[in-house]
Scaffold this active site. Structure first.
Site, short mmCIF file in Angstrom:
data_model
loop_
_atom_site.label_atom_id
_atom_site.label_comp_id
_atom_site.label_asym_id
_atom_site.label_seq_id
_atom_site.Cartn_x
_atom_site.Cartn_y
_atom_site.Cartn_z
N ALA A 154 4.80 -7.54 4.39
CA ALA A 154 4.10 -6.29 4.71
C ALA A 154 3.72 -6.26 6.19
O ALA A 154 3.23 -7.24 6.73
CB ALA A 154 2.83 -6.15 3.87
N TYR B 59 3.45 -5.28 18.95
CA TYR B 59 4.04 -5.73 17.68
C TYR B 59 4.50 -7.19 17.80
O TYR B 59 4.20 -8.01 16.93
CB TYR B 59 5.23 -4.81 17.36
CG TYR B 59 6.13 -5.28 16.24
CD1 TYR B 59 5.81 -5.06 14.91
CD2 TYR B 59 7.34 -5.94 16.54
CE1 TYR B 59 6.65 -5.49 13.89
CE2 TYR B 59 8.18 -6.37 15.52
CZ TYR B 59 7.84 -6.14 14.20
OH TYR B 59 8.67 -6.57 13.20
N ASN C 84 0.82 -1.21 0.00
CA ASN C 84 0.00 0.00 0.00
C ASN C 84 0.86 1.26 0.00
O ASN C 84 0.32 2.37 0.11
CB ASN C 84 -0.98 0.00 1.19
CG ASN C 84 -0.27 0.15 2.52
OD1 ASN C 84 0.96 0.18 2.60
ND2 ASN C 84 -1.04 0.26 3.60
N1 LIG Z 1 13.87 -4.36 9.70
C1 LIG Z 1 14.03 -5.21 10.70
O1 LIG Z 1 15.02 -5.17 11.40
C2 LIG Z 1 12.99 -6.29 10.96
C3 LIG Z 1 13.21 -7.16 12.03
C4 LIG Z 1 12.27 -8.17 12.28
C5 LIG Z 1 11.16 -8.30 11.47
N2 LIG Z 1 10.96 -7.41 10.45
C6 LIG Z 1 9.76 -7.59 9.62
O2 LIG Z 1 10.18 -7.66 8.26
C7 LIG Z 1 9.15 -7.12 7.42
C8 LIG Z 1 9.72 -6.06 6.51
O3 LIG Z 1 10.21 -4.99 7.31
P1 LIG Z 1 11.00 -3.75 6.72
O4 LIG Z 1 12.07 -3.39 7.69
O5 LIG Z 1 11.36 -3.99 5.31
O6 LIG Z 1 9.88 -2.61 6.82
P2 LIG Z 1 9.33 -1.62 5.70
O7 LIG Z 1 8.44 -0.66 6.41
O8 LIG Z 1 10.45 -1.06 4.88
O9 LIG Z 1 8.47 -2.58 4.78
C9 LIG Z 1 7.13 -2.89 5.02
C10 LIG Z 1 6.37 -2.76 3.71
O10 LIG Z 1 5.02 -3.14 3.94
C11 LIG Z 1 4.16 -2.16 3.34
N3 LIG Z 1 2.92 -2.14 4.13
C12 LIG Z 1 2.74 -1.72 5.41
N4 LIG Z 1 1.45 -1.87 5.77
C13 LIG Z 1 0.80 -2.40 4.71
C14 LIG Z 1 -0.54 -2.78 4.46
N5 LIG Z 1 -1.50 -2.62 5.39
N6 LIG Z 1 -0.87 -3.29 3.25
C15 LIG Z 1 0.07 -3.43 2.28
N7 LIG Z 1 1.37 -3.09 2.46
C16 LIG Z 1 1.72 -2.58 3.65
C17 LIG Z 1 4.92 -0.86 3.42
O11 LIG Z 1 4.51 0.11 2.47
C18 LIG Z 1 6.35 -1.33 3.15
O12 LIG Z 1 6.65 -1.34 1.78
C19 LIG Z 1 8.06 -6.63 8.35
O13 LIG Z 1 7.08 -7.64 8.47
C20 LIG Z 1 8.77 -6.46 9.68
O14 LIG Z 1 7.90 -6.57 10.78
C21 LIG Z 1 11.85 -6.41 10.18
#
Ligand SMILES: NC(=O)c1ccc[n+]([C@@H]2O[C@H](COP(=O)([O-])OP(=O)(O)OC[C@H]3O[C@@H](n4cnc5c(N)ncnc54)[C@H](O)[C@@H]3O)[C@@H](O)[C@H]2O)c1
Length: 307
Positions: A73, A141, A32
């Site tokens: 996401a 979370y 989104n």
């Molecule tokens: N970055 C980290 O260190 C880390 C650690 C553990 C887990 N995670 C998980 O990894 C995944 C990716 O994280 P990231 O760091 O790339 O974050 P990010 O925010 O860069 O990516 C998340 C993506 O999901 C999209 N999004 C959010 N809500 C949405 C919705 N309702 N519908 C459709 N799209 C939606 C956003 O636009 C974004 O492109 C997530 O699930 C996060 O919880 C990340």
């Protein structure tokens, strides 16, 4: 294989999309664009700008004949989940449930899920944490991620859909948002490059397990190739304090500015460290990029963005 990557415009998701395409898969992205960027989506992937809570997801799964879902996401900000647990739950629990429900109805065989090793165990009792460590998340979370893991387990029993939950440590690297509240490597790098002092919360002796993006992408490739079943930590097993991280970045970015210490963030975990022995044993995965190399690559990327 035809794969749907949710969150494929975000930091981690966009790198996974690039790699899956390079491996010859056909990739569809649902995002989104709430924090992701359309320009980060590989032009060979088909992008649907859509919310994971949208029931129209069913049409995407059906029309695109999706065989595997890689669910990245999320509302990925821990502090925001504390401030507004309802909004967090709507995306991270209900949105995930909407996706899984329709994926099962459309005959999807496997789901890879971005879970968290940093938030699912809560304040750790043993170091490093294995997957068998008690699951006592101390943020909404973390609770939402645990709930989705439980749904995946339940749907595997009821419907036979297999799943891999990858419990990421603290992921860092190119494309991470430097303006968010999370992602300390991106935030510090950006501030140092701008000659602005980074803010270290509390005494800076809190530790994390920092894993480079390429190693996380490799785990997603292996999860698909081996159709891994269950939960797997994805971390380095090396603990680094925020102070150490700051010093290492400072050594890479010449600037006269010095970090300042702010008040500690309420509810922030003191230590986080993961064992990835399980993933290693089942796939041969190992973290290939050292912190030194990963930070150098990340700084080079942000420097280029500035130029
Ligand atoms: N970055 C980290 O260190 C880390 C650690 C553990 C887990 N995670 C998980 O990894 C995944 C990716 O994280 P990231 O760091 O790339 O974050 P990010 O925010 O860069 O990516 C998340 C993506 O999901 C999209 N999004 C959010 N809500 C949405 C919705 N309702 N519908 C459709 N799209 C939606 C956003 O636009 C974004 O492109 C997530 O699930 C996060 O919880 C990340």
């Amino acid at each position: 294989m035809r794969i749907l990557v949710t969150g494929g415009a975000g930091f981690i998701g966009s790198h996974i999309v690039d790699r899956y395409i390079a491996e010859g898969h056909e990739v569809v992205v649902v995002d989104n664009l709430s924090s992701g960027k359309a320009e980060q989506v590989n032009p060979q992937a088909k992008l649907y700008v859509m919310d994971i809570c949208d029931p129209a997801l069913a049409q995407v799964l059906e029309t695109e004949k999706i065989e595997c879902v890689n669910h990245q996401a999320a509302q990925a900000n821990v502090r925001r989940s504390v401030a507004d647990p309802v909004a967090d739950g709507e995306i991270n629990i209900i949105g995930s449930l909407n996706l899984l429900h329709h994926a099962i109805r459309c005959g999807v065989k496997h789901c890879i899920f971005a879970s968290t090793g940093g938030a699912i165990y809560g304040e750790q009792e043993t170091f490093p944490a294995e997957e068998t460590h008690p699951l006592n998340p101390v943020s909404p979370y973390g609770v939402a991620k645990l709930a989705v893991e439980k749904y995946l387990f339940c749907f595997q029993q009821i419907h036979g859909i297999s799943y891999t939950a990858l419990r990421y440590a603290n992921v860092y690297g190119p494309r991470q948002d430097p303006h968010g509240e999370a992602g300390v490597v991106a935030i510090f790098t950006e501030r140092l490059l701008r000659n602005e002092p980074p803010v270290i919360n509390g005494d800076g002796e809190q530790t994390r397990d920092y894993v480079y993006i390429d190693d996380v992408v490799e785990a997603n490739v292996l999860a698909l190739r081996h159709t891994l079943s269950g939960a797997f930590n994805v971390g380095t097993g090396i603990e680094t304090s925020v102070n150490t991280l700051y010093r290492r970045l400072k050594a890479l970015i010449p600037t006269p500015v010095e970090a300042v210490h702010g008040p500690p963030k309420e509810g922030e975990q003191r230590r986080s460290l993961l064992s990835s022995r399980r993933l290693q044993a089942q796939t041969g995965w190992a973290p290939r990029i050292s912190l030194e190399e990963g930070l150098a690559k990340t700084v080079a990327y942000f420097r280029q963005q500035h130029a």
